[in-house]
Motif scaffolding. Sequence first.
Motif, PDB file in Angstrom:
ATOM      1  N   TRP A  96       0.843  -1.194   0.000  1.00 28.38           N
ATOM      2  CA  TRP A  96       0.000   0.000   0.000  1.00 28.38           C
ATOM      3  C   TRP A  96       0.877   1.243   0.000  1.00 28.38           C
ATOM      4  CZ3 TRP A  96      -4.537  -0.758   4.029  1.00 28.38           C
ATOM      5  CH2 TRP A  96      -5.260  -1.902   3.671  1.00 28.38           C
ATOM      6  N   GLY A  97       0.284   2.366  -0.397  1.00 28.12           N
ATOM      7  CA  GLY A  97       0.969   3.646  -0.306  1.00 28.12           C
ATOM      8  C   GLY A  97       0.015   4.696   0.233  1.00 28.12           C
ATOM      9  N   VAL A  98       0.561   5.699   0.915  1.00 27.30           N
ATOM     10  CA  VAL A  98      -0.230   6.806   1.444  1.00 27.30           C
ATOM     11  C   VAL A  98       0.441   8.108   1.033  1.00 27.30           C
ATOM     12  CG1 VAL A  98      -1.130   7.974   3.493  1.00 27.30           C
ATOM     13  CG2 VAL A  98      -1.048   5.471   3.429  1.00 27.30           C
ATOM     14  N   VAL A  99      -0.292   8.936   0.302  1.00 28.34           N
ATOM     15  CA  VAL A  99       0.201  10.255  -0.108  1.00 28.34           C
ATOM     16  C   VAL A  99      -0.542  11.302   0.717  1.00 28.34           C
ATOM     17  CG1 VAL A  99       0.367  11.915  -2.007  1.00 28.34           C
ATOM     18  CG2 VAL A  99       0.772   9.477  -2.432  1.00 28.34           C
ATOM     19  N   HIS A 100       0.216  12.029   1.547  1.00 29.05           N
ATOM     20  CA  HIS A 100      -0.363  13.018   2.450  1.00 29.05           C
ATOM     21  C   HIS A 100      -0.551  14.360   1.753  1.00 29.05           C
ATOM     22  CE1 HIS A 100       0.455  10.556   6.135  1.00 29.05           C
ATOM     23  NE2 HIS A 100       1.402  10.057   5.349  1.00 29.05           N
ATOM     24  N   GLN A 101      -1.484  15.145   2.284  1.00 27.45           N
ATOM     25  CA  GLN A 101      -1.694  16.492   1.746  1.00 27.45           C
ATOM     26  C   GLN A 101      -0.435  17.340   1.919  1.00 27.45           C
ATOM     27  OE1 GLN A 101      -4.969  18.662   3.448  1.00 27.45           O
ATOM     28  NE2 GLN A 101      -4.509  20.537   2.326  1.00 27.45           N
ATOM     29  N   TYR A 102       0.193  17.246   3.091  1.00 29.19           N
ATOM     30  CA  TYR A 102       1.418  17.993   3.360  1.00 29.19           C
ATOM     31  C   TYR A 102       2.591  17.029   3.156  1.00 29.19           C
ATOM     32  CZ  TYR A 102      -2.072  21.020   5.403  1.00 29.19           C
ATOM     33  OH  TYR A 102      -3.187  21.799   5.585  1.00 29.19           O
ATOM     34  N   PRO A 103       3.371  17.221   2.089  1.00 33.59           N
ATOM     35  CA  PRO A 103       4.350  16.204   1.683  1.00 33.59           C
ATOM     36  C   PRO A 103       5.330  15.790   2.763  1.00 33.59           C
ATOM     37  CG  PRO A 103       4.143  17.899  -0.004  1.00 33.59           C
ATOM     38  CD  PRO A 103       3.327  18.355   1.153  1.00 33.59           C
ATOM     39  N   LEU A 104       5.773  16.731   3.599  1.00 31.86           N
ATOM     40  CA  LEU A 104       6.768  16.374   4.606  1.00 31.86           C
ATOM     41  C   LEU A 104       6.209  15.425   5.661  1.00 31.86           C
ATOM     42  CD1 LEU A 104       8.743  19.715   5.079  1.00 31.86           C
ATOM     43  CD2 LEU A 104       9.432  17.667   3.820  1.00 31.86           C
ATOM     44  N   HIS A 174       5.599  -0.429  -6.525  1.00 32.37           N
ATOM     45  CA  HIS A 174       4.463  -0.904  -7.326  1.00 32.37           C
ATOM     46  C   HIS A 174       3.348  -1.445  -6.411  1.00 32.37           C
ATOM     47  CE1 HIS A 174       6.444  -0.529 -11.296  1.00 32.37           C
ATOM     48  NE2 HIS A 174       7.530  -0.671 -10.555  1.00 32.37           N
ATOM     49  N   PRO A 175       2.805  -0.601  -5.546  1.00 30.62           N
ATOM     50  CA  PRO A 175       1.782  -1.059  -4.603  1.00 30.62           C
ATOM     51  C   PRO A 175       0.494  -1.451  -5.317  1.00 30.62           C
ATOM     52  CG  PRO A 175       1.902   1.329  -4.602  1.00 30.62           C
ATOM     53  CD  PRO A 175       3.051   0.850  -5.440  1.00 30.62           C
ATOM     54  N   ARG A 176      -0.317  -2.227  -4.625  1.00 31.71           N
ATOM     55  CA  ARG A 176      -1.617  -2.614  -5.177  1.00 31.71           C
ATOM     56  C   ARG A 176      -2.631  -1.490  -5.053  1.00 31.71           C
ATOM     57  NH1 ARG A 176      -1.912  -8.206  -5.824  1.00 31.71           N
ATOM     58  NH2 ARG A 176      -0.230  -9.386  -4.816  1.00 31.71           N
ATOM     59  N   ILE A 177      -2.499  -0.685  -4.008  1.00 38.18           N
ATOM     60  CA  ILE A 177      -3.475   0.370  -3.766  1.00 38.18           C
ATOM     61  C   ILE A 177      -2.784   1.554  -3.102  1.00 38.18           C
ATOM     62  CG2 ILE A 177      -4.177  -0.616  -1.539  1.00 38.18           C
ATOM     63  CD1 ILE A 177      -7.055   0.347  -2.226  1.00 38.18           C
ATOM     64  N   VAL A 178      -3.202   2.771  -3.475  1.00 35.74           N
ATOM     65  CA  VAL A 178      -2.633   3.994  -2.916  1.00 35.74           C
ATOM     66  C   VAL A 178      -3.768   4.862  -2.387  1.00 35.74           C
ATOM     67  CG1 VAL A 178      -1.308   6.088  -3.393  1.00 35.74           C
ATOM     68  CG2 VAL A 178      -0.665   3.949  -4.485  1.00 35.74           C
ATOM     69  N   PHE A 179      -3.552   5.414  -1.196  1.00 39.25           N
ATOM     70  CA  PHE A 179      -4.516   6.311  -0.566  1.00 39.25           C
ATOM     71  C   PHE A 179      -3.952   7.725  -0.606  1.00 39.25           C
ATOM     72  CE2 PHE A 179      -4.715   2.099   1.289  1.00 39.25           C
ATOM     73  CZ  PHE A 179      -6.063   1.795   1.220  1.00 39.25           C
ATOM     74  N   MET A 180      -4.724   8.664  -1.139  1.00 38.75           N
ATOM     75  CA  MET A 180      -4.237  10.033  -1.317  1.00 38.75           C
ATOM     76  C   MET A 180      -5.181  11.024  -0.641  1.00 38.75           C
ATOM     77  SD  MET A 180      -3.034  10.008  -5.314  1.00 38.75           S
ATOM     78  CE  MET A 180      -2.086   8.647  -5.999  1.00 38.75           C
ATOM     79  N   ASP A 181      -4.617  11.877   0.202  1.00 37.88           N
ATOM     80  CA  ASP A 181      -5.392  12.883   0.913  1.00 37.88           C
ATOM     81  C   ASP A 181      -5.066  14.261   0.351  1.00 37.88           C
ATOM     82  OD1 ASP A 181      -6.915  14.335   2.660  1.00 37.88           O
ATOM     83  OD2 ASP A 181      -5.772  13.843   4.450  1.00 37.88           O
ATOM     84  N   GLU A 182      -5.979  14.839  -0.428  1.00 38.35           N
ATOM     85  CA  GLU A 182      -5.808  16.168  -1.021  1.00 38.35           C
ATOM     86  C   GLU A 182      -4.417  16.292  -1.667  1.00 38.35           C
ATOM     87  OE1 GLU A 182      -8.186  18.247  -1.285  1.00 38.35           O
ATOM     88  OE2 GLU A 182      -9.567  18.022   0.410  1.00 38.35           O
ATOM     89  N   PRO A 183      -4.096  15.441  -2.642  1.00 42.04           N
ATOM     90  CA  PRO A 183      -2.727  15.421  -3.171  1.00 42.04           C
ATOM     91  C   PRO A 183      -2.297  16.707  -3.857  1.00 42.04           C
ATOM     92  CG  PRO A 183      -4.184  14.112  -4.557  1.00 42.04           C
ATOM     93  CD  PRO A 183      -4.973  14.474  -3.323  1.00 42.04           C
ATOM     94  N   THR A 184      -3.255  17.561  -4.277  1.00 43.92           N
ATOM     95  CA  THR A 184      -2.881  18.825  -4.923  1.00 43.92           C
ATOM     96  C   THR A 184      -3.171  20.024  -4.035  1.00 43.92           C
ATOM     97  OG1 THR A 184      -5.046  19.061  -5.996  1.00 43.92           O
ATOM     98  CG2 THR A 184      -3.348  17.848  -7.200  1.00 43.92           C
ATOM     99  N   GLY A 185      -3.556  19.786  -2.781  1.00 46.08           N
ATOM    100  CA  GLY A 185      -3.891  20.888  -1.885  1.00 46.08           C
ATOM    101  C   GLY A 185      -2.689  21.782  -1.604  1.00 46.08           C
ATOM    102  N   GLY A 186      -2.919  23.089  -1.561  1.00 48.82           N
ATOM    103  CA  GLY A 186      -1.872  24.038  -1.208  1.00 48.82           C
ATOM    104  C   GLY A 186      -0.897  24.367  -2.319  1.00 48.82           C
TER     105      GLY A 186
END
Length: 262
Positions: A96-104, A174-186
């Motif tokens: 799995w992958g997690v992409v946060h709104q705030y990259p750091l 190459h994860p099976r699923i990625v979760f993204m929280d407001e990936p273009t926010g800010g």
Amino acid sequence: MSSILPSPSPLLSVEHLTHLYAPGKGFSDVSFQIYPGEVLGIVGESGSGKTTLLKSVSARLLPQSGRIIYRPGAAEPQDLYALAESDRRRLLRTEWGVVHQYPLDGLRPRVSAGGNIGERLMAMGQRHYGDIRREAGRWLEDVEIPLSRIDDFPTTFSGGMQQRLQIARNLVTHPRIVFMDEPTGGLDVSVQARLLDLLRNLVVEMALAAVIVTHDLGVARLLAHRLLVMKQGVVVESGLTDRVLDDPHHPYTQLLVSSILS
């Protein structure tokens, strides 16, 4: 985004999930399925519960009730919260992958750009330094970060570059699923456009399953095959993205759509 034909078996099944941490705060009785190669968008105004839902679905917040069934390929279905905590952490490092709104929030600030990507490869068992560095460099170029920045720290990058680095860090395995929280926010409009093009291309090329939380219906239309519309912790409407946005049935969805058109 145009609709896709789902495979017979969902990759992830969310069943009657609930997490309320205060009256009207959180989400209640949410159910949906995600299929391989499908992008689900979760939209709603601030405070609708969408980010809390994403945290629970991605194994970072224990729900109060309900369950999540994960079906990784031909393996036996797994009840996510019946797994040991160490196994859930392993999923987040590998499949799995997690992409946060705030990259750091999703990067190691005191580790180089190449090292941030390399850590994920090491979690998958890779140990050869040269191979890890070459793969990290390839991914930096794939997300439009100059190879000359491979040894620079993320804190020296612009916000858009930090977000692209976070995406590379998550997708290198190459994860099976990625979760993204407001990936273009800010991000400013021009940087948003480039990032959205990158995300759309990667989703298609890698046949990724993804769950994307956003308040921006333009982002949802561009990336998501299906939408859930949330209000005060409840899903009030769901369906194919074009249908929901072009012919909304629920008054709240109508209000959301009309607010971006007016």
